[in-house]
Design a protein around this motif. Structure first.
Motif, PDB file in Angstrom:
ATOM      1  N   UNK A 154       0.841  -1.199   0.000  1.00 26.92           N
ATOM      2  CA  UNK A 154       0.000   0.000   0.000  1.00 26.92           C
ATOM      3  C   UNK A 154       0.877   1.249   0.000  1.00 26.92           C
ATOM      4  N   UNK A 155       0.472   2.216  -0.773  1.00 21.68           N
ATOM      5  CA  UNK A 155       1.221   3.452  -0.899  1.00 21.68           C
ATOM      6  C   UNK A 155       2.262   3.415  -2.006  1.00 21.68           C
ATOM      7  N   UNK A 156       2.544   2.224  -2.518  1.00 17.89           N
ATOM      8  CA  UNK A 156       3.522   2.085  -3.601  1.00 17.89           C
ATOM      9  C   UNK A 156       2.958   1.270  -4.760  1.00 17.89           C
ATOM     10  N   UNK A 157       1.666   1.002  -4.714  1.00 21.49           N
ATOM     11  CA  UNK A 157       1.019   0.125  -5.686  1.00 21.49           C
ATOM     12  C   UNK A 157       0.551   0.931  -6.900  1.00 21.49           C
ATOM     13  N   UNK A 158       1.326   0.862  -7.982  1.00 25.98           N
ATOM     14  CA  UNK A 158       0.979   1.637  -9.177  1.00 25.98           C
ATOM     15  C   UNK A 158      -0.286   1.107  -9.852  1.00 25.98           C
ATOM     16  N   UNK A 159      -0.594  -0.159  -9.650  1.00 19.12           N
ATOM     17  CA  UNK A 159      -1.823  -0.705 -10.218  1.00 19.12           C
ATOM     18  C   UNK A 159      -3.048  -0.163  -9.486  1.00 19.12           C
ATOM     19  N   UNK A 160      -2.969  -0.060  -8.173  1.00 20.55           N
ATOM     20  CA  UNK A 160      -4.054   0.578  -7.408  1.00 20.55           C
ATOM     21  C   UNK A 160      -4.213   2.035  -7.843  1.00 20.55           C
ATOM     22  N   UNK A 161      -3.107   2.686  -8.126  1.00 25.20           N
ATOM     23  CA  UNK A 161      -3.168   4.077  -8.597  1.00 25.20           C
ATOM     24  C   UNK A 161      -3.908   4.167  -9.922  1.00 25.20           C
ATOM     25  N   UNK A 162      -3.628   3.245 -10.826  1.00 25.21           N
ATOM     26  CA  UNK A 162      -4.314   3.244 -12.125  1.00 25.21           C
ATOM     27  C   UNK A 162      -5.813   3.033 -11.945  1.00 25.21           C
ATOM     28  N   UNK A 163      -6.188   2.106 -11.062  1.00 28.12           N
ATOM     29  CA  UNK A 163      -7.603   1.861 -10.778  1.00 28.12           C
ATOM     30  C   UNK A 163      -8.240   3.112 -10.186  1.00 28.12           C
ATOM     31  N   UNK A 164      -7.554   3.744  -9.259  1.00 30.93           N
ATOM     32  CA  UNK A 164      -8.080   4.963  -8.625  1.00 30.93           C
ATOM     33  C   UNK A 164      -8.301   6.073  -9.640  1.00 30.93           C
ATOM     34  N   UNK A 165      -7.368   6.253 -10.548  1.00 32.05           N
ATOM     35  CA  UNK A 165      -7.508   7.292 -11.574  1.00 32.05           C
ATOM     36  C   UNK A 165      -8.762   7.038 -12.412  1.00 32.05           C
TER      37      UNK A 165
END
Length: 108
Positions: A26-37
């Motif tokens: 968590x906090x470094x997950x670029x895939x979660x970031x893509x989903x969030x965007x």
């Protein structure tokens, strides 16, 4: 695993995104970031449609690892362009699922 669902129930549409992808901490997950965007993009698009009077109902809820959006169009047949916009955003989730099937599951 992130689970993404989109469905229509008698004119009311529901979008739900639940869970963290687990691709990285968590906090470094670029895939979660893509989903969030993509979640924030869908929310911004629907919020604009609501402010323009194209939706008769609209609610969104965001929490850590969870998003739920509900909306109601005035009329589906008069909103083909808007539905294409929603489809394009949802297509982003399908691309992520195709590339990362162990981390993202869709039901669109």
């Amino acid at each position: 695993m992130t689970n993404i669902t989109f469905e229509d129930r008698g004119g009311t549409s529901f979008f739900e995104c639940a869970g963290h992808t687990g691709y990285a901490p968590l906090g470094k997950d670029i895939l979660c970031s893509a989903v969030s965007v993509l979640c924030y993009t869908l929310d911004a698009y629907l919020s604009r449609l609501h402010s323009e009077g194209r939706l008769i109902g609209y609610e969104s809820f965001f929490d850590n690892g969870y998003v739920r959006i509900e909306f109601i169009f005035q009329s589906f047949k008069d909103n083909a362009k808007e539905l294409e916009g929603i489809g394009a955003i949802l297509g982003g989730f399908l691309i992520l699922e195709e590339s990362f099937p162990d981390h993202i599951r869709t039901n669109l």
